[in-house]
Each structure stands twice: as C-alpha cells, then as structure tokens.
Enzyme design. Sequence first.
Site, mmCIF file in Angstrom:
data_model
loop_
_atom_site.group_PDB
_atom_site.id
_atom_site.type_symbol
_atom_site.label_atom_id
_atom_site.label_comp_id
_atom_site.label_asym_id
_atom_site.label_seq_id
_atom_site.Cartn_x
_atom_site.Cartn_y
_atom_site.Cartn_z
ATOM 1 N N SER A 62 -31.541 -2.162 38.123
ATOM 2 C CA SER A 62 -30.808 -2.313 39.379
ATOM 3 C C SER A 62 -30.982 -1.079 40.257
ATOM 4 O O SER A 62 -31.476 -0.041 39.808
ATOM 5 C CB SER A 62 -29.311 -2.544 39.112
ATOM 6 O OG SER A 62 -28.746 -1.415 38.462
ATOM 7 N N SER A 194 -28.925 14.367 42.242
ATOM 8 C CA SER A 194 -28.116 13.981 43.393
ATOM 9 C C SER A 194 -27.892 15.217 44.252
ATOM 10 O O SER A 194 -27.988 16.348 43.763
ATOM 11 C CB SER A 194 -26.769 13.415 42.930
ATOM 12 O OG SER A 194 -25.854 13.325 44.006
ATOM 13 N N TYR A 207 -18.925 13.689 37.935
ATOM 14 C CA TYR A 207 -20.269 13.357 38.417
ATOM 15 C C TYR A 207 -21.004 14.610 38.883
ATOM 16 O O TYR A 207 -22.161 14.843 38.507
ATOM 17 C CB TYR A 207 -20.171 12.349 39.557
ATOM 18 C CG TYR A 207 -21.505 11.869 40.076
ATOM 19 C CD1 TYR A 207 -22.265 10.964 39.344
ATOM 20 C CD2 TYR A 207 -22.010 12.316 41.301
ATOM 21 C CE1 TYR A 207 -23.494 10.519 39.808
ATOM 22 C CE2 TYR A 207 -23.236 11.880 41.780
ATOM 23 C CZ TYR A 207 -23.969 10.984 41.024
ATOM 24 O OH TYR A 207 -25.188 10.552 41.484
ATOM 25 N N LYS A 211 -24.461 16.398 37.351
ATOM 26 C CA LYS A 211 -25.662 16.586 38.167
ATOM 27 C C LYS A 211 -26.015 18.067 38.320
ATOM 28 O O LYS A 211 -27.201 18.416 38.422
ATOM 29 C CB LYS A 211 -25.486 15.921 39.536
ATOM 30 C CG LYS A 211 -25.400 14.393 39.460
ATOM 31 C CD LYS A 211 -26.645 13.794 38.794
ATOM 32 C CE LYS A 211 -26.629 12.276 38.776
ATOM 33 N NZ LYS A 211 -27.846 11.695 38.163
ATOM 34 N N THR A 242 -26.447 1.183 47.182
ATOM 35 C CA THR A 242 -26.540 0.446 45.918
ATOM 36 C C THR A 242 -25.121 0.184 45.414
ATOM 37 O O THR A 242 -24.142 0.507 46.087
ATOM 38 C CB THR A 242 -27.306 1.258 44.857
ATOM 39 O OG1 THR A 242 -26.536 2.421 44.513
ATOM 40 C CG2 THR A 242 -28.676 1.688 45.372
#
EC number: 1.1.-.-
Length: 325
Positions: A62, A194, A207, A211, A242
Amino acid sequence: MVSLATRKSLPKVKAMDFITSTAILPLLFSCLGVFGLFRLLQWVRGKAYLRNAVVVITGATSGLGKECAKVFYAAGAKLVLCGRNGGALEELIRELTASHATKVQTHKPYLVTFDLTDSGAIVAAAAEILQCFGYVDILVNNAGISYRGTIMDTTVDVDKRVMETNYFGPVALTKALLPSMIKRRQGHIVAISSIQGKISIPFRSAYAASKHATQAFFDCLRAEMEQYEIEVTVISPGYIHTNLSVNAVTADGSRYGVMDTTTAQGRSPVEVAQDVLAAVGKKKKDVILADLLPSLAVYLRTLAPGLFFSLMASRARKERKSKNS
C-alpha cells in the site's frame, strides 16, 4: 559637453562591450550544454543501474511502497516484494504483470510474507529473499507505522511497537542482508525515513523518535560501508497522501482512523515514488522530499533553535485547544 578625448574613447568602449558580450554568450551556452549533458548522463546511468537490479521493497502492499513497486518494476528491476498480507502481495503482482505499458524487459516479482516486528521471522525472511535471485542489489526499507498522541498518555508498549516497526525491524533486515552485499562488494541500502527524522513536532513523539533513530543508524552505516563500496541513501519525505495517518496508532495502541488535513493535502505517492526512483538511480546520500516550509524548518532548527522551539510550542497549544474545543 563631451570632450574630444571622451569622443575618441567611445568606439573603444563599444568595441570592448561587443567583444565581452560575444565572448560571454558562447561561454554561457557552453556551460549550459555541459550541465545538460551531465544531467543526461546521470539519467542514462541511473536507468542502467536499475535495469535488472534485484530490488527488495518492504511495506509493498500500500501507499508509497506500492507505488515504488510500480516504478521499479517499470524500470526493469527484478523485484522481491515484502509485506504482512500475502493476499495483497499476490494482488499487486497480478496488477504489475498485467500492465503492458513498460518500455523495457520486465521480470515477474517474487513475494515474501513476514512481520517486521518478529525478529525470528526476519532472519527466515532474509534467507528466503536471498533464495529468490541469489543476491540483493538494492534494499528499500519502506514499511512503517505512524502515531498520534501525547507523551503522558502514551504507554511504553506503544513506544516499543512503533520503534519495532520503524527502527528495529529495518535494522534487523538490513543486518541480515548485509553480509551477502559485503561478500560481493556491491549493494545499496535505502531507508525511507521522514522529515520528522530531522525535526520533531508535538504529538508525534514515538514516530519522530523512531525516524530520528533511523536517520542516525543509516548515517553511521553509510560511513562504515564505504570501504565495501555499498551505497546508503536516506530519503525524508514530508506529508504524502496515503492512509498512513488513518492507520496510525494512538496513545493506547488503538487505530487513529482519521485522515489528517496535512496528510490529505500531501504529495501524491506516485510523484514521491518517482523521486525515490531518481534518488536511488543517482545514488544520492540524503534526500529531503518535502514542501518548502518543512524543508526550511530543518535549517531553522539548526540556525535559530529558539525560534523553532517557540513555533513548536505554539503548534502544540493550537492542537491542544482545537481538540478540547
């Protein structure tokens, strides 16, 4: 009134201007031609580098991973597609092989199903990956999970889950495949990080931490692998349209289930995948694929940290206020 000496010098000045202009213009066009030729050679070399290369892509079912699978396949790469959902991987392979729009010879992809949070499964998956073509040229560590929540409300189990998926999983897979690359003195490791691996924004602590760790690990890896001629590329996208925010975990581990406005307004994953392909083909070391403001924030964090911290605190206040209203 113009003097006689001045009148005599005017033709000389005009002659010099003419000579200068006629000399500069060819030089300018020559420089542009050399630059254009250099870019063309880069493009051709990138195409040749990717054609028939064995490329492993994680999180291929995906979002950005799926679009990367499409562009690498169209470039003539030999794909090994990885993910947790075997059915989705098989559907992707059917979609790829049904396309007849490619201009180069394509190869039917292999699929390897495993969970990046299962360290035992990663070792077995690496062995299975190597069995597909006997070696790996390019590993694209793309799989990941996002997160939304306050630090105080987030359980340590959620922090660990995000780190397992975004950091420890890619690190384990990379370490499992590196020996074969070192033996061949050839390989390319790609980490899809990211912009939050370079700057941190509120309510994304787990998160951003994962990263930042990714950025640091692969920067170190790049230096250590130089002696083996193995390339390392870290790519830091900004917001991409997304389902990353929809599938994000929250403070208690539940699914976020919301398409953030910033994500909805993000770049098309098709465009980002093309940029990833180009960056890999050019063997770039570190690439930021974000809009102007997030990109500027990276430099602001270094050049004016006090201002950056104030802006982030203001952002936190606004988000907290909007949630409480």
